[in-house]
Design a protein around this motif. Sequence first.
Motif, PDB file in Angstrom:
ATOM      1  N   LYS A 157       0.814  -1.216   0.000  1.00  0.00           N
ATOM      2  CA  LYS A 157       0.000   0.000   0.000  1.00  0.00           C
ATOM      3  C   LYS A 157       0.847   1.266   0.000  1.00  0.00           C
ATOM      4  O   LYS A 157       0.498   2.254  -0.657  1.00  0.00           O
ATOM      5  N   PHE A 158       1.947   1.258   0.744  1.00  0.00           N
ATOM      6  CA  PHE A 158       2.718   2.486   0.914  1.00  0.00           C
ATOM      7  C   PHE A 158       4.125   2.401   0.313  1.00  0.00           C
ATOM      8  O   PHE A 158       4.498   3.244  -0.482  1.00  0.00           O
ATOM      9  N   ALA A 159       4.893   1.401   0.724  1.00  0.00           N
ATOM     10  CA  ALA A 159       6.298   1.335   0.295  1.00  0.00           C
ATOM     11  C   ALA A 159       6.423   1.180  -1.218  1.00  0.00           C
ATOM     12  O   ALA A 159       7.274   1.817  -1.832  1.00  0.00           O
ATOM     13  N   LEU A 160       5.596   0.361  -1.821  1.00  0.00           N
ATOM     14  CA  LEU A 160       5.668   0.148  -3.273  1.00  0.00           C
ATOM     15  C   LEU A 160       5.453   1.452  -4.027  1.00  0.00           C
ATOM     16  O   LEU A 160       6.125   1.732  -5.016  1.00  0.00           O
ATOM     17  N   LEU A 161       4.544   2.281  -3.534  1.00  0.00           N
ATOM     18  CA  LEU A 161       4.221   3.529  -4.218  1.00  0.00           C
ATOM     19  C   LEU A 161       5.264   4.621  -3.998  1.00  0.00           C
ATOM     20  O   LEU A 161       5.482   5.460  -4.863  1.00  0.00           O
ATOM     21  N   TYR A 162       5.909   4.618  -2.819  1.00  0.00           N
ATOM     22  CA  TYR A 162       6.748   5.751  -2.456  1.00  0.00           C
ATOM     23  C   TYR A 162       8.250   5.491  -2.488  1.00  0.00           C
ATOM     24  O   TYR A 162       9.017   6.417  -2.676  1.00  0.00           O
ATOM     25  N   ASN A 163       8.658   4.247  -2.274  1.00  0.00           N
ATOM     26  CA  ASN A 163      10.092   4.001  -2.205  1.00  0.00           C
ATOM     27  C   ASN A 163      10.384   2.537  -2.541  1.00  0.00           C
ATOM     28  O   ASN A 163      10.151   1.648  -1.728  1.00  0.00           O
ATOM     29  N   LYS A 164      10.915   2.311  -3.722  1.00  0.00           N
ATOM     30  CA  LYS A 164      11.180   0.949  -4.189  1.00  0.00           C
ATOM     31  C   LYS A 164      12.207   0.233  -3.316  1.00  0.00           C
ATOM     32  O   LYS A 164      12.093  -0.969  -3.064  1.00  0.00           O
ATOM     33  N   ALA A 165      13.206   0.950  -2.817  1.00  0.00           N
ATOM     34  CA  ALA A 165      14.223   0.318  -1.968  1.00  0.00           C
ATOM     35  C   ALA A 165      13.602  -0.215  -0.676  1.00  0.00           C
ATOM     36  O   ALA A 165      13.897  -1.343  -0.258  1.00  0.00           O
ATOM     37  N   PHE A 166      12.730   0.562  -0.059  1.00  0.00           N
ATOM     38  CA  PHE A 166      12.055   0.106   1.159  1.00  0.00           C
ATOM     39  C   PHE A 166      11.163  -1.093   0.848  1.00  0.00           C
ATOM     40  O   PHE A 166      11.105  -2.049   1.613  1.00  0.00           O
ATOM     41  N   PHE A 167      10.475  -1.037  -0.280  1.00  0.00           N
ATOM     42  CA  PHE A 167       9.601  -2.130  -0.693  1.00  0.00           C
ATOM     43  C   PHE A 167      10.407  -3.419  -0.852  1.00  0.00           C
ATOM     44  O   PHE A 167      10.058  -4.450  -0.280  1.00  0.00           O
ATOM     45  N   GLU A 168      11.479  -3.364  -1.617  1.00  0.00           N
ATOM     46  CA  GLU A 168      12.300  -4.553  -1.863  1.00  0.00           C
ATOM     47  C   GLU A 168      12.890  -5.111  -0.575  1.00  0.00           C
ATOM     48  O   GLU A 168      12.818  -6.319  -0.323  1.00  0.00           O
TER      49      GLU A 168
END
Length: 188
Positions: A157-168
């Motif tokens: 919901k959040f990390a994917l949209l705002y920061n790819k490094a955090f998402f990964e």
Amino acid sequence: MHSLIDLFAYKVYKEKILPKSDILKMKYAMNVIWNEIIKFALLMIIFGLLNKLNLFLFCTTLLLPIRIFSGGVHFKRRIPCFIGSLSCFALAILIFPSILNMTVKMAVILMLISIIIVYIYSPISSSFRPILNEKRKRVLNYLSVFFTLICVFILFKFALLYNKAFFECGIWTISLQAFQLIIGKELR
């Protein structure tokens, strides 16, 4: 030389504040908390020096609610525990994101597999604190799955949209936690 924890426990014992069995539990808990504080501080320093402190703190925030209820690999000594923790965070923050290109499809597959593993294998308790009550095991299992789902939701919901490094890094953190549940079950 006695540690401060031993001195405190001795004072509690001498003043008969707690029964001996509770003092042993208190000492164990205080030692665990102290060791975790030292390990966390060292990991913060390492990832701070690598300019990855924000990713480390984010991954720790995701990992804690899952790990508290699901358990995982537990080491009997401090140094192997530190090396194991450092290895998991290094894999999730430094190594996997740099060698594998995370796609949304890959993330969905990893998260589905991770949720299934968490459901099947958790909780994995420490040999120092076994979980003997079946109802408690069931509750911990449900809480493990619940917090895993919450963390997955936050990632998508959040990390994917705002920061790819955090998402990964978050995807790898949850995946590694799930994978270590399998290892933890095998080591028992």
